[in-house]
Design a protein around this motif. Structure first.
Motif, PDB file in Angstrom:
ATOM      1  N   LEU A 296       0.823  -1.211   0.000  1.00 39.13           N
ATOM      2  CA  LEU A 296       0.000   0.000   0.000  1.00 39.13           C
ATOM      3  C   LEU A 296       0.857   1.260   0.000  1.00 39.13           C
ATOM      4  CD1 LEU A 296      -2.864  -0.947   2.489  1.00 39.13           C
ATOM      5  CD2 LEU A 296      -2.939  -0.928   0.000  1.00 39.13           C
ATOM      6  N   ARG A 297       2.177   1.060   0.255  1.00 40.52           N
ATOM      7  CA  ARG A 297       3.113   2.196   0.179  1.00 40.52           C
ATOM      8  C   ARG A 297       3.974   2.104  -1.073  1.00 40.52           C
ATOM      9  NH1 ARG A 297       5.262   3.888   5.830  1.00 40.52           N
ATOM     10  NH2 ARG A 297       3.347   3.999   7.007  1.00 40.52           N
ATOM     11  N   GLY A 298       3.548   1.280  -2.001  1.00 41.49           N
ATOM     12  CA  GLY A 298       4.236   1.204  -3.295  1.00 41.49           C
ATOM     13  C   GLY A 298       5.284   0.120  -3.400  1.00 41.49           C
ATOM     14  N   ASP A 299       5.470  -0.698  -2.345  1.00 44.18           N
ATOM     15  CA  ASP A 299       6.446  -1.787  -2.438  1.00 44.18           C
ATOM     16  C   ASP A 299       5.853  -2.958  -3.231  1.00 44.18           C
ATOM     17  OD1 ASP A 299       8.396  -0.447  -0.865  1.00 44.18           O
ATOM     18  OD2 ASP A 299       7.244  -0.953   0.938  1.00 44.18           O
ATOM     19  N   ASP A 300       6.750  -3.892  -3.612  1.00 38.23           N
ATOM     20  CA  ASP A 300       6.278  -5.000  -4.447  1.00 38.23           C
ATOM     21  C   ASP A 300       5.697  -6.155  -3.634  1.00 38.23           C
ATOM     22  OD1 ASP A 300       8.796  -5.320  -3.427  1.00 38.23           O
ATOM     23  OD2 ASP A 300       9.585  -6.430  -5.137  1.00 38.23           O
ATOM     24  N   VAL A 301       5.965  -6.191  -2.347  1.00 39.70           N
ATOM     25  CA  VAL A 301       5.450  -7.244  -1.460  1.00 39.70           C
ATOM     26  C   VAL A 301       5.187  -6.646  -0.072  1.00 39.70           C
ATOM     27  CG1 VAL A 301       6.616  -9.236  -2.533  1.00 39.70           C
ATOM     28  CG2 VAL A 301       7.802  -7.892  -0.780  1.00 39.70           C
ATOM     29  N   PHE A 302       4.591  -7.462   0.798  1.00 43.50           N
ATOM     30  CA  PHE A 302       4.521  -7.114   2.218  1.00 43.50           C
ATOM     31  C   PHE A 302       5.647  -7.867   2.921  1.00 43.50           C
ATOM     32  CE2 PHE A 302       0.253  -6.117   0.917  1.00 43.50           C
ATOM     33  CZ  PHE A 302      -0.048  -4.988   1.659  1.00 43.50           C
ATOM     34  N   GLU A 303       6.408  -7.163   3.742  1.00 45.91           N
ATOM     35  CA  GLU A 303       7.505  -7.819   4.468  1.00 45.91           C
ATOM     36  C   GLU A 303       7.451  -7.412   5.936  1.00 45.91           C
ATOM     37  OE1 GLU A 303      11.419  -7.165   2.851  1.00 45.91           O
ATOM     38  OE2 GLU A 303      12.406  -7.870   4.673  1.00 45.91           O
ATOM     39  N   LEU A 304       7.345  -8.410   6.781  1.00 45.30           N
ATOM     40  CA  LEU A 304       7.332  -8.204   8.231  1.00 45.30           C
ATOM     41  C   LEU A 304       8.648  -8.677   8.793  1.00 45.30           C
ATOM     42  CD1 LEU A 304       3.947  -9.713   9.488  1.00 45.30           C
ATOM     43  CD2 LEU A 304       4.789  -7.436  10.046  1.00 45.30           C
ATOM     44  N   GLN A 305       9.346  -7.796   9.518  1.00 49.59           N
ATOM     45  CA  GLN A 305      10.573  -8.250  10.171  1.00 49.59           C
ATOM     46  C   GLN A 305      10.227  -8.720  11.579  1.00 49.59           C
ATOM     47  OE1 GLN A 305      13.706  -5.519  11.529  1.00 49.59           O
ATOM     48  NE2 GLN A 305      15.078  -6.695  10.215  1.00 49.59           N
ATOM     49  N   VAL A 306      10.652  -9.929  11.900  1.00 51.14           N
ATOM     50  CA  VAL A 306      10.375 -10.488  13.230  1.00 51.14           C
ATOM     51  C   VAL A 306      11.703 -10.703  13.951  1.00 51.14           C
ATOM     52  CG1 VAL A 306       9.190 -12.317  14.512  1.00 51.14           C
ATOM     53  CG2 VAL A 306       8.405 -11.723  12.220  1.00 51.14           C
ATOM     54  N   LYS A 307      11.896  -9.956  15.059  1.00 55.02           N
ATOM     55  CA  LYS A 307      13.140 -10.093  15.842  1.00 55.02           C
ATOM     56  C   LYS A 307      12.822 -10.777  17.152  1.00 55.02           C
ATOM     57  CE  LYS A 307      15.638  -5.965  14.426  1.00 55.02           C
ATOM     58  NZ  LYS A 307      16.012  -4.616  14.822  1.00 55.02           N
ATOM     59  N   LEU A 308      13.566 -11.822  17.445  1.00 52.86           N
ATOM     60  CA  LEU A 308      13.410 -12.490  18.740  1.00 52.86           C
ATOM     61  C   LEU A 308      14.231 -11.728  19.770  1.00 52.86           C
ATOM     62  CD1 LEU A 308      12.366 -14.991  20.342  1.00 52.86           C
ATOM     63  CD2 LEU A 308      14.493 -16.133  19.706  1.00 52.86           C
ATOM     64  N   LEU A 309      13.554 -11.132  20.760  1.00 55.32           N
ATOM     65  CA  LEU A 309      14.260 -10.341  21.778  1.00 55.32           C
ATOM     66  C   LEU A 309      14.676 -11.200  22.958  1.00 55.32           C
ATOM     67  CD1 LEU A 309      11.902  -7.213  21.877  1.00 55.32           C
ATOM     68  CD2 LEU A 309      13.959  -7.535  20.503  1.00 55.32           C
ATOM     69  N   LYS A 310      13.777 -12.127  23.313  1.00 64.95           N
ATOM     70  CA  LYS A 310      14.030 -12.921  24.515  1.00 64.95           C
ATOM     71  C   LYS A 310      13.199 -14.200  24.435  1.00 64.95           C
ATOM     72  CE  LYS A 310      13.782 -12.226  29.506  1.00 64.95           C
ATOM     73  NZ  LYS A 310      13.185 -11.425  30.556  1.00 64.95           N
ATOM     74  N   GLN A 311      13.803 -15.315  24.775  1.00 61.75           N
ATOM     75  CA  GLN A 311      13.048 -16.563  24.833  1.00 61.75           C
ATOM     76  C   GLN A 311      12.967 -16.971  26.291  1.00 61.75           C
ATOM     77  OE1 GLN A 311      14.056 -19.153  21.741  1.00 61.75           O
ATOM     78  NE2 GLN A 311      12.187 -20.328  21.991  1.00 61.75           N
ATOM     79  N   VAL A 312      11.772 -16.907  26.849  1.00 64.50           N
ATOM     80  CA  VAL A 312      11.616 -17.165  28.275  1.00 64.50           C
ATOM     81  C   VAL A 312      11.553 -18.667  28.495  1.00 64.50           C
ATOM     82  CG1 VAL A 312      10.203 -16.672  30.318  1.00 64.50           C
ATOM     83  CG2 VAL A 312      10.255 -15.039  28.417  1.00 64.50           C
TER      84      VAL A 312
END
Ligand code: MYR
Length: 185
Positions: free
Chosen positions: A160-176
């Motif tokens: 919707l902002r003109g990019d060719d795909v949707f990309e979600l960055q997922v960062k693991l901060l902590k694994q409890v």
């Protein structure tokens, strides 16, 4: 005479699922529109959508685990693949690809070529700062927190902002750790 009740797997059932995704997309659009009217600032709408998604995610994980029969993942890489191939399929009817892993396997991108949430959407100029699909980042954050993974989920690319795909960055901060936290003396 043709059977009155179609068997599971017949076209009618496939169509019903399809209609549900469309109904979901249209309903979601109406919610976003209402939030824009009520909150006025797109940053506040982004935050509200993320929070709504989080609240959904912490509940949706139970349904996901029950329906998918996925058991505990061995690492974050497996979890990301499960989200992309099973989670998105189950709740959005599409699959995604996991790419851009960092060296220590704690950050990746989930890329969607097809996103039914935006099927009927065009953003007006006044909404250019809107992350229309922010509910999805919240859902992931909430669902992962329920399986002991604290994450930060952000949009990197957005069609919707003109990019060719949707990309979600997922960062693991902590694994409890799920170990029993108290000592038995
Ligand atoms: C585990 O290690 O216990 C399994 C973890 C699987 C987490 C999967 C979360 C699925 C969330 C679905 C999101 C769908 C978004 C549309």
């Amino acid at each position: 005479m043709a059977p009155v009740v179609p068997r599971s797997g017949d076209t009618i059932f496939a169509n019903i699922e399809h209609v549900n995704v469309e109904l979901f997309s249209l309903t979601y659009g109406a919610i976003v529109r209402q939030l824009i009217t009520d909150l006025e600032e797109v940053d506040d709408v982004n935050k509200q959508l993320d929070q709504m998604g989080y609240n959904i995610g912490v509940r949706l994980i139970d349904e996901f685990l029950a329906k998918s029969s996925v058991s505990t993942c061995t690492d974050f890489k497996e979890t990301a693949e499960v989200i992309a191939k099973v989670g998105f399929k189950m709740f959005l009817g599409v699959t995604a690809n996991v790419v851009n892993w960092n060296a220590d396997g704690t950050s990746c991108s989930i890329v969607l070529d097809d996103n039914p949430l935006v099927d009927f959407v065009e953003l007006p100029d006044t909404c250019q700062g809107l992350y229309y699909c922010n509910i999805l980042s919240g859902v992931l954050r909430g669902a992962l927190e329920m399986v002991s993974m604290k994450t930060e989920v952000t949009w990197v690319r957005d069609m919707l902002r003109g990019d060719d795909v949707f990309e979600l960055q997922v960062k693991l901060l902590k694994q409890v750790s799920e170990e029993y936290p108290y000592k038995d003396d």
